[in-house]
Design an enzyme around this catalytic site. Structure first.
Site, PDB file in Angstrom:
ATOM      1  CG  LEU A   5       9.338 -17.240  -4.210  1.00 40.19           C
ATOM      2  CD1 LEU A   5       9.185 -17.193  -2.519  1.00 40.19           C
ATOM      3  CD2 LEU A   5       9.880 -15.994  -4.745  1.00 40.19           C
ATOM      4  CG  HIS A  46      -0.117   2.258  -9.308  1.00 41.16           C
ATOM      5  ND1 HIS A  46      -0.310   1.970  -7.807  1.00 41.16           N
ATOM      6  CD2 HIS A  46      -1.065   3.017  -9.796  1.00 41.16           C
ATOM      7  CE1 HIS A  46      -1.440   2.365  -7.612  1.00 41.16           C
ATOM      8  NE2 HIS A  46      -1.941   3.238  -8.549  1.00 41.16           N
ATOM      9  CG  ASP A  99      -2.034   0.939   1.057  1.00 41.40           C
ATOM     10  OD1 ASP A  99      -2.425   1.404   0.052  1.00 41.40           O
ATOM     11  OD2 ASP A  99      -2.763   1.484   2.045  1.00 41.40           O
TER      12      ASP A  99
HETATM   13  C1  IPE Z   1      -5.439  -2.699  -0.195  1.00 35.03           C
HETATM   14  O1  IPE Z   1      -5.337  -1.371  -0.288  1.00 35.03           O
HETATM   15  C2  IPE Z   1      -5.457  -3.296  -1.611  1.00 35.03           C
HETATM   16  C3  IPE Z   1      -4.105  -3.460  -2.150  1.00 35.03           C
HETATM   17  C4  IPE Z   1      -2.981  -3.115  -1.776  1.00 35.03           C
HETATM   18  C5  IPE Z   1      -4.079  -3.971  -3.184  1.00 35.03           C
HETATM   19  P1  IPE Z   1      -6.269  -0.201  -0.492  1.00 35.03           P
HETATM   20  O2  IPE Z   1      -5.315   1.079  -0.651  1.00 35.03           O
HETATM   21  O3  IPE Z   1      -7.294  -0.543  -1.538  1.00 35.03           O
HETATM   22  O4  IPE Z   1      -6.849  -0.317   0.846  1.00 35.03           O
HETATM   23  P2  IPE Z   1      -8.105   0.766   1.686  1.00 35.03           P
HETATM   24  O5  IPE Z   1      -8.823   1.351   0.789  1.00 35.03           O
HETATM   25  O6  IPE Z   1      -6.937   1.891   2.119  1.00 35.03           O
HETATM   26  O7  IPE Z   1      -8.316  -0.119   2.791  1.00 35.03           O
HETATM   27  C1  IPE Z   2      -1.555   0.449  -3.457  1.00 30.56           C
HETATM   28  O1  IPE Z   2      -1.179   1.606  -3.252  1.00 30.56           O
HETATM   29  C2  IPE Z   2      -1.812  -0.256  -4.839  1.00 30.56           C
HETATM   30  C3  IPE Z   2      -3.171  -0.643  -4.947  1.00 30.56           C
HETATM   31  C4  IPE Z   2      -4.088  -0.650  -4.031  1.00 30.56           C
HETATM   32  C5  IPE Z   2      -3.313  -0.921  -6.533  1.00 30.56           C
HETATM   33  P1  IPE Z   2      -2.507   2.563  -3.524  1.00 30.56           P
HETATM   34  O2  IPE Z   2      -2.974   2.998  -4.742  1.00 30.56           O
HETATM   35  O3  IPE Z   2      -3.755   1.990  -2.518  1.00 30.56           O
HETATM   36  O4  IPE Z   2      -1.958   3.847  -2.997  1.00 30.56           O
HETATM   37  P2  IPE Z   2      -2.407   4.901  -1.539  1.00 30.56           P
HETATM   38  O5  IPE Z   2      -2.965   4.010  -0.388  1.00 30.56           O
HETATM   39  O6  IPE Z   2      -3.652   5.744  -2.354  1.00 30.56           O
HETATM   40  O7  IPE Z   2      -1.367   5.947  -1.069  1.00 30.56           O
HETATM   41 MG    MG Z   3      -4.041   2.214  -0.498  1.00 27.80          MG
END
Ligand code: IPE
Ligand code: IPE
Ligand code: MG
Length: 242
Positions: free
Chosen positions: A128, A34, A17
């Protein structure tokens, strides 16, 4: 008092995240976060190989992430295609078995074709086990298991009395994969966000403030060190207690 031995560690699962916030803090569009996140995936896979970890599961896209703006979803699907296309041969050479868990039918066909190719090419690898959760939701997974068990019952292949946890787990997307010993979430959020709800029942959780694009070997080593110092009790009493 008997010192408990460090718990064995076979499976690390990571909620990757913070890509968006990483980009935002640099004045960049979210997709840049990303993209850098892909580099963190590469570093993490490398570190797991070096550390002898046998199972790594990465949360890449949740069933709820479809709610994001169309543009971001499209960019993410494109990035996933790009990543897979570029990595399959190298991962196979390293002895990595690739598996995808989630609602496959929602993924674009071109990505699905690549996934099926990656899974079949790497099927016999054992060094792995890399599982990537895409269009994945823990609740959705439990509902789909329940649905398939109802079908079995209707066909006379299952009765209520013989249903137990082991049988249920054999019908999850993760059938055959041990439960995560350690779950790491980056970016400071302290929640599970619908990740491996069944499988994480007794996982050790580590939350770190670093955003995913900055994650690397040192963070992984620190988390493993913290895990090794924990005592897993699974509801029983402490080893040292009388
Ligand atoms: C969880 O992250 C999903 C992934 C890391 C793929 P999100 O960014 O979607 O989760 P919330 O919305 O903060 O709970
Ligand atoms: C995690 O990073 C990747 C996915 C959920 C696809 P985020 O896109 O949720 O990044 P934040 O949480 O908005 O910073
Ligand atoms: Mg996120």
């Amino acid at each position: 008092m008997i010192e408990p031995a460090a718990p064995p560690l076979a499976h690390i699962a990571i909620i990757m995240d913070g890509n968006g916030r990483w980009a935002k803090s640099r004045g960049l569009p979210r997709i840049f976060g990303h993209r850098q996140g892909v580099e963190a995936v590469r570093r993490t896979v490398r570190a797991c190989l070096d550390m002898g970890i046998t199972h790594l599961t990465l949360f890449g896209f949740s069933s709820e992430n479809w709610r994001r703006p169309e543009r971001e979803v499209r960019d993410l699907m494109h990035l996933l295609r790009f990543y897979l296309r570029g990595e399959i041969a190298g991962m196979n050479a390293e002895g990595i078995r690739v598996r995808i868990i989630g609602q496959r039918q929602r993924l674009p066909q071109t990505l699905l074709t690549l996934i099926e190719h990656a899974e079949s090419v790497t099927l016999d690898n054992r060094r792995l086990n890399l599982t990537v959760a895409l269009s994945y939701g823990g609740r959705d997974e439990i509902v789909s298991v329940t649905r398939s068990l109802i079908e079995k019952a209707k066909a006379g292949e299952l009765d209520a009395e013989s249903l137990d946890e082991e049988y249920f787990a054999q019908h999850l997307f993760t059938a055959g994969i041990p439960d995560p010993d350690l779950v790491i979430r980056t970016s400071g959020e302290k929640r599970i966000s619908n990740f491996l709800l069944w499988q994480c029942a007794y996982s050790e959780m580590i939350f770190i403030d670093t955003h995913w694009p900055d994650f690397g070997r040192t963070h992984l080593e620190d988390a493993v060190r913290e895990f090794r110092g924990r005592e897993r009790r699974f509801g029983a009493t402490s080893i040292g207690s009388v």
